[in-house]
Structures are given as C-alpha cells and as structure tokens.
Design a protein around this motif. Structure first.
Motif, PDB file in Angstrom:
ATOM      1  N   HIS A  84       0.826  -1.205   0.000  1.00  0.00           N
ATOM      2  CA  HIS A  84       0.000   0.000   0.000  1.00  0.00           C
ATOM      3  C   HIS A  84       0.865   1.262   0.000  1.00  0.00           C
ATOM      4  N   PHE A  85       0.454   2.259  -0.770  1.00  0.00           N
ATOM      5  CA  PHE A  85       1.144   3.538  -0.823  1.00  0.00           C
ATOM      6  C   PHE A  85       0.647   4.454   0.292  1.00  0.00           C
ATOM      7  N   PRO A  86       1.497   5.399   0.752  1.00  0.00           N
ATOM      8  CA  PRO A  86       1.064   6.334   1.805  1.00  0.00           C
ATOM      9  C   PRO A  86       0.165   7.429   1.242  1.00  0.00           C
ATOM     10  N   TYR A  87      -0.806   7.853   2.042  1.00  0.00           N
ATOM     11  CA  TYR A  87      -1.730   8.919   1.642  1.00  0.00           C
ATOM     12  C   TYR A  87      -1.966   9.865   2.813  1.00  0.00           C
ATOM     13  N   ARG A  88      -2.116  11.144   2.497  1.00  0.00           N
ATOM     14  CA  ARG A  88      -2.422  12.115   3.542  1.00  0.00           C
ATOM     15  C   ARG A  88      -3.901  12.026   3.901  1.00  0.00           C
ATOM     16  N   GLU A  89      -4.199  12.404   5.128  1.00  0.00           N
ATOM     17  CA  GLU A  89      -5.578  12.418   5.591  1.00  0.00           C
ATOM     18  C   GLU A  89      -6.263  13.694   5.111  1.00  0.00           C
ATOM     19  N   ALA A  90      -7.502  13.572   4.655  1.00  0.00           N
ATOM     20  CA  ALA A  90      -8.247  14.730   4.172  1.00  0.00           C
ATOM     21  C   ALA A  90      -8.425  15.751   5.291  1.00  0.00           C
ATOM     22  N   LEU A  91      -8.431  17.027   4.923  1.00  0.00           N
ATOM     23  CA  LEU A  91      -8.670  18.098   5.874  1.00  0.00           C
ATOM     24  C   LEU A  91     -10.172  18.219   6.149  1.00  0.00           C
ATOM     25  N   ILE A  92     -10.514  18.718   7.316  1.00  0.00           N
ATOM     26  CA  ILE A  92     -11.918  18.836   7.713  1.00  0.00           C
ATOM     27  C   ILE A  92     -12.710  19.626   6.682  1.00  0.00           C
ATOM     28  N   GLU A  93     -12.122  20.727   6.216  1.00  0.00           N
ATOM     29  CA  GLU A  93     -12.845  21.593   5.289  1.00  0.00           C
ATOM     30  C   GLU A  93     -12.997  20.988   3.893  1.00  0.00           C
ATOM     31  N   GLU A  94     -12.318  19.887   3.617  1.00  0.00           N
ATOM     32  CA  GLU A  94     -12.449  19.217   2.325  1.00  0.00           C
ATOM     33  C   GLU A  94     -13.591  18.196   2.312  1.00  0.00           C
ATOM     34  N   LEU A  95     -14.147  17.891   3.479  1.00  0.00           N
ATOM     35  CA  LEU A  95     -15.116  16.810   3.609  1.00  0.00           C
ATOM     36  C   LEU A  95     -16.546  17.328   3.698  1.00  0.00           C
ATOM     37  N   ILE A  96     -17.479  16.476   3.274  1.00  0.00           N
ATOM     38  CA  ILE A  96     -18.898  16.773   3.368  1.00  0.00           C
ATOM     39  C   ILE A  96     -19.626  15.484   3.729  1.00  0.00           C
ATOM     40  N   VAL A  97     -20.687  15.605   4.528  1.00  0.00           N
ATOM     41  CA  VAL A  97     -21.493  14.437   4.876  1.00  0.00           C
ATOM     42  C   VAL A  97     -22.374  14.096   3.682  1.00  0.00           C
ATOM     43  N   PHE A  98     -22.109  12.952   3.061  1.00  0.00           N
ATOM     44  CA  PHE A  98     -22.867  12.535   1.884  1.00  0.00           C
ATOM     45  C   PHE A  98     -24.165  11.844   2.278  1.00  0.00           C
ATOM     46  N   GLN A  99     -24.077  11.029   3.325  1.00  0.00           N
ATOM     47  CA  GLN A  99     -25.242  10.381   3.908  1.00  0.00           C
ATOM     48  C   GLN A  99     -24.908  10.133   5.364  1.00  0.00           C
ATOM     49  N   PRO A 100     -25.883   9.899   6.221  1.00  0.00           N
ATOM     50  CA  PRO A 100     -25.603   9.769   7.652  1.00  0.00           C
ATOM     51  C   PRO A 100     -24.466   8.789   7.947  1.00  0.00           C
ATOM     52  N   GLY A 101     -23.446   9.296   8.640  1.00  0.00           N
ATOM     53  CA  GLY A 101     -22.331   8.442   9.043  1.00  0.00           C
ATOM     54  C   GLY A 101     -21.233   8.296   8.019  1.00  0.00           C
ATOM     55  N   VAL A 102     -21.397   8.861   6.827  1.00  0.00           N
ATOM     56  CA  VAL A 102     -20.392   8.688   5.766  1.00  0.00           C
ATOM     57  C   VAL A 102     -20.027  10.041   5.166  1.00  0.00           C
ATOM     58  N   GLU A 103     -18.751  10.378   5.262  1.00  0.00           N
ATOM     59  CA  GLU A 103     -18.233  11.604   4.680  1.00  0.00           C
ATOM     60  C   GLU A 103     -17.419  11.296   3.430  1.00  0.00           C
ATOM     61  N   LEU A 104     -17.366  12.259   2.525  1.00  0.00           N
ATOM     62  CA  LEU A 104     -16.556  12.163   1.317  1.00  0.00           C
ATOM     63  C   LEU A 104     -15.878  13.492   1.059  1.00  0.00           C
TER      64      LEU A 104
END
Length: 250
Positions: A84-104
């Motif tokens: 597996h390759f390394p990946y940075r964690e998304a920033l809070i301001e980059e995320l949106i709740v798409f459906q309850p309990g799941v962000e994208l």
C-alpha cells in the motif's frame, strides 16, 4: 440523494461502513472591523497566496513514509508498506457528509451523486457502503480485526491498508454495493451484480476507477467494490504513484 445501505454485517466484512460525521460548525458573526480588515488584506493576501501556495500544496502530501508506532514492518524504497502507498488524511474543510455516518471529499461527493443518479435512470441501485475513514478508524480496522482473527500484518494487508496507507483517508475512495443484491456487499461476488457491470461501463465517465482489480501489481486482494475518484488535479497527484506502479518482473 440515494438512501444509505442497510446491508447486514457478516464476519467476512473487513471494511465496515465509516461512522464519522460532525455536527454543523457554527458560523462566526461578521463585524464592521472584520470587514474592514478583510478589505485591507485582500490585495496583499492574494500576492502572498501566489508566492506560498505551491509550497503549502507540496506539504499536504506525505513527503516520507508514514511511521506506525510499534509496527515492525518498514516501508519499501518506493514508500509502499505491505503493498500500500502512503496517503495524507483529508482536511476537515475538504469533507462533506454525503449520507448519515459517511463523509466524502467534496469533489468525490459531487461526482458520486451524478453517477448514482445516472445509475438510477438505468435501473441500477448503487449503494454507498463506506467513504472517508480517519487514520484512527483505519488503525482500529487494521489492528483490532487482525488480532481477532489471529492474522499476521502481511495477511491483514491483503484486505485492509495499514493506517496512513489507506485510500479511504483521502476522502476520494468509496466502497459500493448493489441495493438489489446486498448479500454481495464487500464480497468478490459483487462482480456478478448488475451494479458492477454498470460501473465497468460507466464509472470512468465520472472519473472513478477500480483501485484493486484482479491480479493488481500492488498485490492487494481483488476488491470489485472499491473505487476511487481521479477527477481533480489533487486526486491525480495523490494516486499518481499507484497508477504508475508496476510490479518488477522476474
């Protein structure tokens, strides 16, 4: 919006639905002073942004392999850990709740919404099973399940990435299922569903690609349900190493 999956969990589920969502953040009231300061700094801020933006963007990606405390395995020379390759964690301001309990990631959410609507028009019931996962959640998935099943790190890495090495942490990766065949969720049997056949024909139009196809060079288990979004410059940059990687041939 497509309703969330109600698929029942089973022992084979190595990648549970993400359970992270946040309450709406309160907006601060604007004041006259704040408006004045904004006007004064907008010009200078624009110049500064042009000067430092490239350096800031470069700093967003992991410059060196992510170190996992207490983990004996070490990354390969190309940065991969157990495939597996390394990946940075998304920033809070980059995320949106798409459906309850799941962000994208917001870009992923827009593309997925369009793709799901197109699938519905074709009579296909695509379901989102999982999206963004924090590194803390990924750590739990990797180590806790491995302990429960008495798996070695190598065995666990076949079906789940170590923390810091999961595509899901970027907010660009999604797990999909078929609402008409929920028994195939998170199973290779998903490849036999109408939803998977539709994705093979149409997902690329919405900039989604299969992350771990059968026989992939990274050596990760075939996951017909796991797709990633590559429709933005940032997404392409993050997945460039994985897209270009090919296993050395003997």
């Amino acid at each position: 919006m497509v309703r969330p999956s109600s698929a029942r969990r089973s022992e084979r589920d190595d990648i549970p639905v993400a359970q992270r969502s946040r309450p709406p953040r309160q907006r601060k009231q604007n004041s006259g002073l704040g408006l004045l300061m904004g006007c004064l700094f907008v010009g200078g801020g624009s110049v500064l942004a042009v000067m430092v933006a490239p350096q800031l963007l470069m700093g967003m990606a992991p410059s060196e392999p992510f170190e996992i405390h207490g983990f004996r395995e070490r990354p390969d020379a190309d940065g991969r850990l157990l495939g597996h390759f390394p990946y940075r964690e998304a920033l809070i301001e980059e995320l949106i709740v798409f459906q309850p309990g799941v962000e994208l990631h917001v870009d992923t959410a827009a593309a997925l919404n369009s793709m799901m609507n197109a699938a519905i028009s074709d009579g296909v019931d695509l379901r989102l099973l999982s999206g963004y996962r924090s590194q803390a959640l990924q750590e739990s998935i990797f180590f806790d399940v491995a302990s429960e099943r008495n798996q070695t790190p190598e065995e666990r890495a076949q079906v789940s990435a170590p923390p810091g090495y999961s595509e899901h942490s970027t907010g660009y990766a999604i797990d999909l299922g078929d609402g008409e065949a929920q028994e195939t969720n998170l199973s290779t049997q998903f490849q036999n569903t109408q939803a998977f056949r539709w994705l093979q024909d149409h997902a690329a139009r919405y900039h989604f690609v299969l992350s771990f196809p059968d026989g992939n060079d990274q050596g990760v288990m075939y996951e017909p349900w796991h797709w990633r979004y590559e429709g933005s410059a940032d997404a392409l940059r993050q997945f460039e190493a994985a897209r270009r990687y090919s296993r050395p041939r003997s």
